[in-house]
Design an enzyme around this catalytic site. Structure first.
Site, short mmCIF file in Angstrom:
data_model
loop_
_atom_site.label_atom_id
_atom_site.label_comp_id
_atom_site.label_asym_id
_atom_site.label_seq_id
_atom_site.Cartn_x
_atom_site.Cartn_y
_atom_site.Cartn_z
N HIS A 309 0.85 -1.19 0.00
CA HIS A 309 0.00 0.00 0.00
C HIS A 309 0.88 1.24 0.00
O HIS A 309 1.91 1.25 0.66
CB HIS A 309 -0.91 0.01 1.25
N ASP A 366 -7.91 -5.58 0.11
CA ASP A 366 -8.39 -6.46 -0.96
C ASP A 366 -8.00 -7.93 -0.77
O ASP A 366 -8.46 -8.80 -1.50
CB ASP A 366 -7.85 -6.00 -2.32
N1 CMC Z 1 4.13 -7.71 -4.82
C1 CMC Z 1 5.44 -7.67 -5.03
N2 CMC Z 1 6.22 -6.57 -4.93
C2 CMC Z 1 5.59 -5.44 -4.58
C3 CMC Z 1 4.20 -5.38 -4.33
C4 CMC Z 1 3.47 -6.59 -4.46
N3 CMC Z 1 2.16 -6.60 -4.24
N4 CMC Z 1 3.85 -4.12 -4.02
C5 CMC Z 1 4.97 -3.38 -4.06
N5 CMC Z 1 6.03 -4.18 -4.41
C6 CMC Z 1 7.44 -3.77 -4.48
C7 CMC Z 1 7.73 -2.98 -5.75
O1 CMC Z 1 8.12 -3.82 -6.80
C8 CMC Z 1 8.81 -2.05 -5.29
O2 CMC Z 1 10.03 -2.80 -5.21
P1 CMC Z 1 11.45 -2.05 -5.50
O3 CMC Z 1 11.57 -1.00 -4.44
O4 CMC Z 1 12.46 -3.15 -5.42
O5 CMC Z 1 11.34 -1.48 -6.89
C9 CMC Z 1 8.42 -1.71 -3.86
O6 CMC Z 1 7.66 -2.85 -3.40
C10 CMC Z 1 7.57 -0.46 -3.73
O7 CMC Z 1 6.45 -0.60 -4.61
P2 CMC Z 1 5.77 0.57 -5.43
O8 CMC Z 1 5.05 -0.01 -6.62
O9 CMC Z 1 6.75 1.65 -5.69
O10 CMC Z 1 4.73 1.09 -4.36
P3 CMC Z 1 3.50 2.03 -4.64
O11 CMC Z 1 3.25 2.76 -3.40
O12 CMC Z 1 3.70 2.82 -5.88
O13 CMC Z 1 2.31 0.99 -4.97
C11 CMC Z 1 0.57 -0.53 -4.69
C12 CMC Z 1 1.37 0.60 -4.04
C13 CMC Z 1 -0.65 -0.84 -3.81
C14 CMC Z 1 0.06 -0.10 -6.08
C15 CMC Z 1 1.47 -1.78 -4.82
O14 CMC Z 1 1.88 -2.22 -3.53
C16 CMC Z 1 0.80 -2.93 -5.57
O15 CMC Z 1 0.87 -2.97 -6.80
N6 CMC Z 1 0.13 -3.88 -4.86
C17 CMC Z 1 -0.64 -4.92 -5.51
C18 CMC Z 1 -1.97 -4.38 -6.00
C19 CMC Z 1 -2.93 -4.14 -4.86
O16 CMC Z 1 -3.10 -4.98 -3.98
N7 CMC Z 1 -3.60 -2.97 -4.89
C20 CMC Z 1 -4.63 -2.59 -3.87
C21 CMC Z 1 -4.18 -1.45 -3.02
S1 CMC Z 1 -5.16 -1.24 -1.54
C22 CMC Z 1 -6.76 -0.84 -2.07
C23 CMC Z 1 -6.84 0.30 -3.00
O17 CMC Z 1 -6.34 1.39 -2.73
O18 CMC Z 1 -7.47 0.16 -4.01
#
Ligand code: CMC
Length: 431
Positions: A309, A366
């Protein structure tokens, strides 16, 4: 109360620029950079808005480091235990828990507005059978504004509570009709004697000749899911609603835009993606270990859906409540779902794994919600629609904040990285 009596200094190109410090009621601090460009020629750059406060809001407080979520100051845990979705919707939209009279009035307004204009059935008929219900939901919310012409001229003619109830009530009818359409089933009209969530389940699952058996545990579980999704401050869809509202677009147009933003798998679409992931793992016979390895590999194109998140660097408080509710509902409905075992196994494995621990990736809202919805009988393609119904109070309240204290139109700047000045080449000379 907002504190603005402090300033900080930034030195750019040898010039001192004084910038106000803003402090919120929970001591969150921000540097107000709105005068920075005028004073220095610089703008700030914040890819993905990770460090940008886009507004001041009195609706929801989150402390992602401590795993705190409060609506209008009240902890989510208390609301989940003691309240209902409609009471919470009133809290979020109108700023206070309703008295008995206010709750009765709000419920009556929801009942008065539960029907769609009959002509809207022709719009539903126009969609192909396999249309995604999120596309139908967004289109039909927007189309509803055509049947309320005052929205396009004099938005504030009705009191805001009437406008809010109209949207909140109709969205559930639209959602149920979208599902019925996608399955080739006849539309089931709402029943005025049923409460919000029960009425929605009735429109989803009753047949013209047989009413759906509304089990109290099923109604309570879905009501809890709606309540837990009711607001979450400046997430992608809510920020979209505020962006559209800032142009003074009407409430229905702004909410329709919110639905589109929510649809993506990194946002609300994650609940559908989680269930599809769990089903794939189950079918492949993997206990989750292979999937965890793939989710850590940046080249696999996979992520552990329902994990991570932008704001929570701790267990999402909503996920804790949903996980408990999941065990409870499945036990009460006598359902033994192998996907729940896989989800628990994935969670345990991820929380022991240094990749997830170092990045502070925990289950989010989720991760377990889909298993409850599956137990209730909600089809997977409708999961994100459930999120949208739940989030509606938050979108409406954020819309209201924008309208009540009209800010300038939201209009971010950019740093241009394209070609510098060059000139038009006639077509014959192009390579
Ligand atoms: N699985 C594997 N690696 C992950 C995941 C995951 N679910 N989420 C983040 N990472 C890694 C990402 O690859 C990155 O690694 P590095 O620093 O080595 O490049 C690091 O963690 C930071 O991730 P980010 O994508 O920069 O983080 P963000 O804040 O931009 O994204 C997020 C947040 C929720 C989009 C992301 O964690 C994600 O894609 N999660 C899976 C989708 C999901 O469950 N979304 C629902 C969010 S909660 C409800 C809502 O708001 O809708």
């Amino acid at each position: 109360m907002l504190y603005m009596d402090k300033t900080t200094e930034l030195i750019l190109d040898g010039k001192i620029c004084k910038l106000p410090i803003i402090e919120g009621t929970e001591q969150e601090r921000a540097v107000d950079i709105s005068a920075l460009r005028d004073q220095t020629g610089y703008i700030t750059l914040d890819d993905g808005y990770g460090n940008t406060g886009s507004c001041r809001s009195q609706i929801t407080f989150i402390d992602g480091e401590k795993g705190i979520l409060r609506y209008r100051g009240i902890p989510i845990e208390e609301l989940a235990e003691k309240s209902t979705f409609i009471e919470v919707a009133h809290l979020i939209i109108m700023g206070k828990l309703p008295t008995s009279a206010e709750l009765r009035h709000f419920s009556d307004l929801l009942t008065d507005n539960e029907l769609l204009n009959e002509a809207m059935k022709y719009h539903f008929e126009g969609f192909p059978p396999n249309a995604h219900p999120m596309a139908i939901l967004s289109a039909m919310i927007n189309a509803t504004s055509c049947y309320h012409s005052e929205l396009l001229t004099d938005q504030m003619r009705d009191s805001f509570v009437v406008q809010a109830a109209r949207l909140l009530s109709k969205v559930r009818t639209i959602a149920a009709f979208a599902y019925r359409k996608s399955r080739g089933l006849p539309a089931i009209y709402p029943k005025p004697d049923l409460k919000y969530t029960a009425n929605f389940l009735h429109m989803m699952f009753s047949l013209p000749y047989k009413d759906y058996d509304l089990k109290p545990e099923t109604v309570k579980a879905l009501d809890l899911i709606f309540l837990l999704h009711a607001d979450h401050e400046q997430n992608c869809s809510t920020a979209t609603v505020r962006m559209v509202a800032s142009s003074r677009a009407n409430l229905f147009a702004s909410a329709a835009a919110g639905v589109c933003a929510l649809w993506g798998p990194l946002h609300g679409g994650a609940n559908q993606a989680v269930l599809e992931m769990l089903e794939d793992i189950h079918k492949s016979g993997d206990d989750g270990s292979k999937f965890i390895a793939a989710a850590k590999d940046k080249h696999s194109g996979k992520r552990l859906m329902g994990f991570g998140h932008r704001v929570y660097k701790h267990y999402d408080p909503r996920a804790k409540i949903i996980k408990r509710a999941c065990d409870d509902v499945l036990a009460k409905l006598h359902i033994n779902d192998p996907l729940l075992d896989i989800a628990k196994h994935l969670e345990e494995a991820a929380l022991r794994d240094s990749y997830f621990v170092e990045r502070k990736l925990y289950p989010n809202v989720d991760f377990y919600s889909g298993i409850i919805m599956r137990a209730i009988g909600i089809p997977v393609e409708m999961f994100t629609v459930m999120f949208a119904i739940g989030r509606m109070p938050g979108w409406i309240a954020n819309y209201k904040e924008v309208m009540e204290a009209p800010t300038r139109i939201y209009r971010p700047r950019q740093i241009y990285t394209g070609p510098t000045l060059n000139h038009y080449t006639p077509i014959k000379e192009r390579k």
